[in-house]
Design a protein around this motif. Structure first.
Motif, PDB file in Angstrom:
ATOM      1  N   ILE A 100       0.829  -1.204   0.000  1.00 34.05           N
ATOM      2  CA  ILE A 100       0.000   0.000   0.000  1.00 34.05           C
ATOM      3  C   ILE A 100       0.863   1.253   0.000  1.00 34.05           C
ATOM      4  CG2 ILE A 100      -1.594   1.381   1.399  1.00 34.05           C
ATOM      5  CD1 ILE A 100      -2.946  -1.218   2.230  1.00 34.05           C
ATOM      6  N   MET A 101       1.864   1.303   0.881  1.00 36.79           N
ATOM      7  CA  MET A 101       2.691   2.508   0.997  1.00 36.79           C
ATOM      8  C   MET A 101       3.613   2.675  -0.201  1.00 36.79           C
ATOM      9  SD  MET A 101       1.240   3.577   3.569  1.00 36.79           S
ATOM     10  CE  MET A 101       2.029   5.163   3.353  1.00 36.79           C
ATOM     11  N   LEU A 102       3.859   1.600  -0.935  1.00 35.85           N
ATOM     12  CA  LEU A 102       4.649   1.719  -2.167  1.00 35.85           C
ATOM     13  C   LEU A 102       3.795   2.183  -3.348  1.00 35.85           C
ATOM     14  CD1 LEU A 102       6.978  -1.424  -2.094  1.00 35.85           C
ATOM     15  CD2 LEU A 102       7.678   0.968  -1.994  1.00 35.85           C
ATOM     16  N   GLY A 103       2.479   2.284  -3.140  1.00 31.57           N
ATOM     17  CA  GLY A 103       1.597   2.653  -4.240  1.00 31.57           C
ATOM     18  C   GLY A 103       1.979   3.975  -4.892  1.00 31.57           C
ATOM     19  N   GLY A 104       2.186   5.014  -4.074  1.00 29.36           N
ATOM     20  CA  GLY A 104       2.536   6.326  -4.616  1.00 29.36           C
ATOM     21  C   GLY A 104       3.893   6.333  -5.308  1.00 29.36           C
ATOM     22  N   PRO A 105       4.967   5.928  -4.609  1.00 33.13           N
ATOM     23  CA  PRO A 105       6.269   5.880  -5.279  1.00 33.13           C
ATOM     24  C   PRO A 105       6.284   4.989  -6.514  1.00 33.13           C
ATOM     25  CG  PRO A 105       6.543   5.706  -2.896  1.00 33.13           C
ATOM     26  CD  PRO A 105       5.074   5.615  -3.170  1.00 33.13           C
ATOM     27  N   ALA A 106       5.571   3.845  -6.455  1.00 31.84           N
ATOM     28  CA  ALA A 106       5.554   2.949  -7.609  1.00 31.84           C
ATOM     29  C   ALA A 106       4.906   3.626  -8.812  1.00 31.84           C
ATOM     30  CB  ALA A 106       4.811   1.656  -7.265  1.00 31.84           C
ATOM     31  N   MET A 107       3.854   4.429  -8.565  1.00 28.19           N
ATOM     32  CA  MET A 107       3.220   5.134  -9.678  1.00 28.19           C
ATOM     33  C   MET A 107       4.157   6.187 -10.250  1.00 28.19           C
ATOM     34  SD  MET A 107       0.713   5.280 -11.667  1.00 28.19           S
ATOM     35  CE  MET A 107      -0.372   4.136 -10.830  1.00 28.19           C
ATOM     36  N   LEU A 110       6.569   4.276 -12.354  1.00 25.66           N
ATOM     37  CA  LEU A 110       5.942   3.816 -13.587  1.00 25.66           C
ATOM     38  C   LEU A 110       5.805   4.954 -14.595  1.00 25.66           C
ATOM     39  CD1 LEU A 110       4.480   1.660 -15.255  1.00 25.66           C
ATOM     40  CD2 LEU A 110       2.368   2.288 -14.059  1.00 25.66           C
ATOM     41  N   ILE A 111       5.311   6.102 -14.119  1.00 23.24           N
ATOM     42  CA  ILE A 111       5.166   7.258 -15.016  1.00 23.24           C
ATOM     43  C   ILE A 111       6.532   7.675 -15.557  1.00 23.24           C
ATOM     44  CG2 ILE A 111       4.522   9.691 -15.140  1.00 23.24           C
ATOM     45  CD1 ILE A 111       2.355   9.094 -13.050  1.00 23.24           C
ATOM     46  N   GLY A 112       7.529   7.741 -14.662  1.00 21.87           N
ATOM     47  CA  GLY A 112       8.867   8.130 -15.087  1.00 21.87           C
ATOM     48  C   GLY A 112       9.443   7.157 -16.103  1.00 21.87           C
ATOM     49  N   THR A 113       9.239   5.863 -15.882  1.00 21.57           N
ATOM     50  CA  THR A 113       9.760   4.855 -16.801  1.00 21.57           C
ATOM     51  C   THR A 113       9.097   4.958 -18.171  1.00 21.57           C
ATOM     52  OG1 THR A 113      10.235   3.336 -14.965  1.00 21.57           O
ATOM     53  CG2 THR A 113      10.058   2.385 -17.166  1.00 21.57           C
ATOM     54  N   THR A 264      15.395  -1.517 -25.122  1.00 24.65           N
ATOM     55  CA  THR A 264      16.234  -2.214 -24.141  1.00 24.65           C
ATOM     56  C   THR A 264      17.107  -1.257 -23.341  1.00 24.65           C
ATOM     57  OG1 THR A 264      17.853  -2.589 -25.920  1.00 24.65           O
ATOM     58  CG2 THR A 264      16.303  -4.376 -25.433  1.00 24.65           C
ATOM     59  N   GLU A 265      17.253  -0.019 -23.806  1.00 18.31           N
ATOM     60  CA  GLU A 265      18.058   0.970 -23.088  1.00 18.31           C
ATOM     61  C   GLU A 265      17.277   1.671 -21.986  1.00 18.31           C
ATOM     62  OE1 GLU A 265      21.353   1.741 -23.452  1.00 18.31           O
ATOM     63  OE2 GLU A 265      21.414  -0.038 -24.704  1.00 18.31           O
ATOM     64  N   VAL A 266      15.945   1.452 -21.953  1.00 15.75           N
ATOM     65  CA  VAL A 266      15.112   2.156 -20.970  1.00 15.75           C
ATOM     66  C   VAL A 266      15.503   1.821 -19.526  1.00 15.75           C
ATOM     67  CG1 VAL A 266      12.760   2.466 -20.091  1.00 15.75           C
ATOM     68  CG2 VAL A 266      13.200   2.456 -22.561  1.00 15.75           C
ATOM     69  N   PRO A 267      15.636   0.532 -19.141  1.00 15.99           N
ATOM     70  CA  PRO A 267      15.999   0.234 -17.751  1.00 15.99           C
ATOM     71  C   PRO A 267      17.306   0.904 -17.314  1.00 15.99           C
ATOM     72  CG  PRO A 267      15.251  -1.757 -18.847  1.00 15.99           C
ATOM     73  CD  PRO A 267      15.396  -0.711 -19.909  1.00 15.99           C
ATOM     74  N   ALA A 268      18.311   0.891 -18.187  1.00 17.08           N
ATOM     75  CA  ALA A 268      19.588   1.517 -17.825  1.00 17.08           C
ATOM     76  C   ALA A 268      19.423   3.014 -17.635  1.00 17.08           C
ATOM     77  CB  ALA A 268      20.636   1.226 -18.904  1.00 17.08           C
ATOM     78  N   MET A 269      18.615   3.655 -18.484  1.00 16.58           N
ATOM     79  CA  MET A 269      18.389   5.097 -18.358  1.00 16.58           C
ATOM     80  C   MET A 269      17.626   5.421 -17.071  1.00 16.58           C
ATOM     81  SD  MET A 269      18.912   8.054 -19.826  1.00 16.58           S
ATOM     82  CE  MET A 269      19.232   7.735 -21.563  1.00 16.58           C
ATOM     83  N   VAL A 270      16.617   4.583 -16.751  1.00 18.66           N
ATOM     84  CA  VAL A 270      15.865   4.794 -15.501  1.00 18.66           C
ATOM     85  C   VAL A 270      16.794   4.644 -14.302  1.00 18.66           C
ATOM     86  CG1 VAL A 270      14.042   3.852 -14.013  1.00 18.66           C
ATOM     87  CG2 VAL A 270      13.656   4.082 -16.488  1.00 18.66           C
ATOM     88  N   ALA A 339       9.495  13.399 -16.736  1.00 13.77           N
ATOM     89  CA  ALA A 339      10.035  12.087 -16.356  1.00 13.77           C
ATOM     90  C   ALA A 339      10.985  12.232 -15.176  1.00 13.77           C
ATOM     91  CB  ALA A 339      10.753  11.454 -17.543  1.00 13.77           C
ATOM     92  N   GLY A 340      11.885  13.204 -15.247  1.00 12.75           N
ATOM     93  CA  GLY A 340      12.837  13.422 -14.155  1.00 12.75           C
ATOM     94  C   GLY A 340      12.148  13.806 -12.855  1.00 12.75           C
ATOM     95  N   LEU A 341      11.079  14.603 -12.949  1.00 11.41           N
ATOM     96  CA  LEU A 341      10.329  15.005 -11.755  1.00 11.41           C
ATOM     97  C   LEU A 341       9.715  13.786 -11.077  1.00 11.41           C
ATOM     98  CD1 LEU A 341       9.139  17.244  -9.969  1.00 11.41           C
ATOM     99  CD2 LEU A 341       7.242  17.404 -11.577  1.00 11.41           C
ATOM    100  N   ASN A 342       9.157  12.857 -11.861  1.00 12.94           N
ATOM    101  CA  ASN A 342       8.559  11.656 -11.277  1.00 12.94           C
ATOM    102  C   ASN A 342       9.609  10.739 -10.663  1.00 12.94           C
ATOM    103  OD1 ASN A 342       5.455  11.065 -11.722  1.00 12.94           O
ATOM    104  ND2 ASN A 342       6.145  12.343 -13.409  1.00 12.94           N
ATOM    105  N   ILE A 343      10.763  10.616 -11.297  1.00 14.16           N
ATOM    106  CA  ILE A 343      11.838   9.817 -10.705  1.00 14.16           C
ATOM    107  C   ILE A 343      12.305  10.451  -9.399  1.00 14.16           C
ATOM    108  CG2 ILE A 343      14.197   9.017 -11.022  1.00 14.16           C
ATOM    109  CD1 ILE A 343      12.186   7.477 -12.689  1.00 14.16           C
ATOM    110  N   ALA A 344      12.383  11.780  -9.373  1.00 13.38           N
ATOM    111  CA  ALA A 344      12.782  12.475  -8.147  1.00 13.38           C
ATOM    112  C   ALA A 344      11.776  12.230  -7.023  1.00 13.38           C
ATOM    113  CB  ALA A 344      12.928  13.978  -8.416  1.00 13.38           C
TER     114      ALA A 344
END
Length: 421
Positions: A100-107, A110-113, A264-270, A339-344
């Motif tokens: 439950i508490m990971l819901g916000g960060p996980a979203m 996901l958006i950032g990815t 395939t470069e997406v995970p490394a960039m994230v 994207a950077g804002l969501n990762i932050a």
């Protein structure tokens, strides 16, 4: 969503804080907007377990803090309705609380990815290419480059001719091979490494000019150059000056273009973005001091430092107003910004301090550890962790976060970050 999936009653889902300006109830949950759009929250019943039997506020130096905990438990209990006995948050298994508490960060992640995927596969990333953007007539010693920059005196007697110019290379040429190795459009860093390694050796080079391939030879000149890291960026010494090495140099610059990357470069960039933000968070106190010094003095803002929502909005506005920049490049910059804002936000909300999500996760994991140790040693179950007792620390953290937000907003108004010169 996970709270409802696990049958926890959710009285409110609100964007913003403070007084409610609009809301609508659907089922058992009130959805709405509050006056201060500085975040949002999901209210769940049973966040705080009841006090243990006989636990009272003692008249000691910590009595005020205990009263805060009791008030929080009382407010939480007032939300309870008949049938809520098994729908309280604290009664869930630890793994469900963590989900439950990971819901916000996980979203946020996901958006950032997704946005990073759109950015690098749809728009591409800005990279130096093997297309020549400029060719120097001579080689200027590294220690004189800053002094000569902008003076218009160019080459002086005694300066050696730049190998690229002597070989006949000109702006617009596309290097297609170096020393027999074929090069693609995005292989500028590979080319740079080969040039630096071939100092003093005559090397065969092929290039395209107006659609026709030409051949020439070039001998990189051994000279003092900046030391580069694995990503091709200059390395700084302990005292902040640029580290240098003796390396090959031919005297030409690269044209930068947006080059699309495979998915395939997406995970490394994230991961690169996550680690970059984590490094900033770990150094946050020092960076905030630097922001404060810049806001109240003539010191410049660090372009890699933290910014507020005002700063993000300002940067977005500046990007949108750049009419001389192609629309595609502006759109790519804005996508990268969001994207950077969501990762932050993903990284920041995982800090293990209340009231952040990471604080609740840490409390649940601590409870699992305590109960696991009790089972191993066959001790009495210690019961749920009472995070209400951490409210004094929560208020301190919340006050610091508020102060940080005020400082960053002020700095973004009076001394905004300058990313575009």
């Amino acid at each position: 969503m996970p709270a409802k999936l696990f049958k926890v009653r959710v009285p409110q889902y609100m964007i913003g804080f403070g007084p409610t300006i609009w809301s609508r109830r659907r089922g058992e949950t009130e959805y709405g907007f509050k006056a201060l759009p500085l975040g949002g929250f999901v209210s769940m019943i049973g966040m705080y377990p009841p006090a243990r039997d006989g636990e009272e506020v003692r008249q000691t130096s910590t009595g005020m803090f205990q009263q805060l905990a009791n008030d929080a438990r009382r407010a939480s209990a007032e939300q309870l309705q008949p049938g809520d006995e098994n729908r309280m948050f604290y009664k869930l298994p630890v793994w469900k609380r963590v989900v439950i508490m990971l819901g916000g960060p996980a979203m946020n992640l996901l958006i950032g990815t997704v946005l990073i995927g759109v950015l690098i596969t749809g728009f591409g990333t800005l990279q130096s290419t093997t297309t020549v953007s400029e060719v120097y007539r001579c080689v200027v010693p590294l220690d004189q480059q800053e002094q000569r920059s902008g003076t218009g005196d160019g080459c002086r007697a005694g300066d050696p001719q730049a190998p690229a110019y002597a070989a006949g290379l000109r702006p617009g040429d596309v290097i297609t091979s170096f020393n027999g190795q074929r090069l693609g459009e995005a292989d500028w860093q590979v080319l740079t490494e080969m040039i630096r390694a071939e100092a003093g050796h005559e090397v065969a080079v092929t290039y395209l000019r107006d659609g026709t391939e030409h051949a020439t030879t070039i001998t990189p000149l051994l000279t003092e150059r900046p030391q580069l890291d694995i990503n091709g960026n200059p390395v700084a010494t302990a005292d902040g000056t640029m580290a240098t090495v003796q390396a090959g140099f031919i005297g030409m610059g690269a044209e930068a273009r947006l080059i699309r990357q495979p998915v395939t470069e997406v995970p490394a960039m994230v991961w690169e973005n996550v680690t970059h933000v984590a490094a900033i968070v770990l150094d946050l106190p020092a960076r905030l001091v630097a922001v404060g010094q810049a806001a109240f003095s003539d010191a410049p803002r660090d372009p890699d430092g933290p910014v507020s929502v005002v700063g993000v909005g300002r940067i977005a506005g500046e990007v949108s107003a750049m009419e001389d920049v192609p629309v595609e490049n502006r759109a790519a910059t804005l996508v990268g910004l969001v994207a950077g804002l969501n990762i932050a936000l993903f990284v920041f909300n995982l800090i293990p301090l209340l009231p952040l999500d990471g604080g609740h996760i840490a409390g649940a994991l601590w409870e699992a550890l305590r109960r696991g140790v009790a089972r191993v040693f066959r001790r009495r179950d210690p019961g749920p962790v009472d995070i209400a007792k951490a409210l004094p620390l929560t208020y301190v953290v919340a006050t610091l976060l508020l102060g940080m937000g005020v400082l960053l907003i002020y700095a973004d108004i009076v001394k905004p970050v300058n990313l575009f010169g």
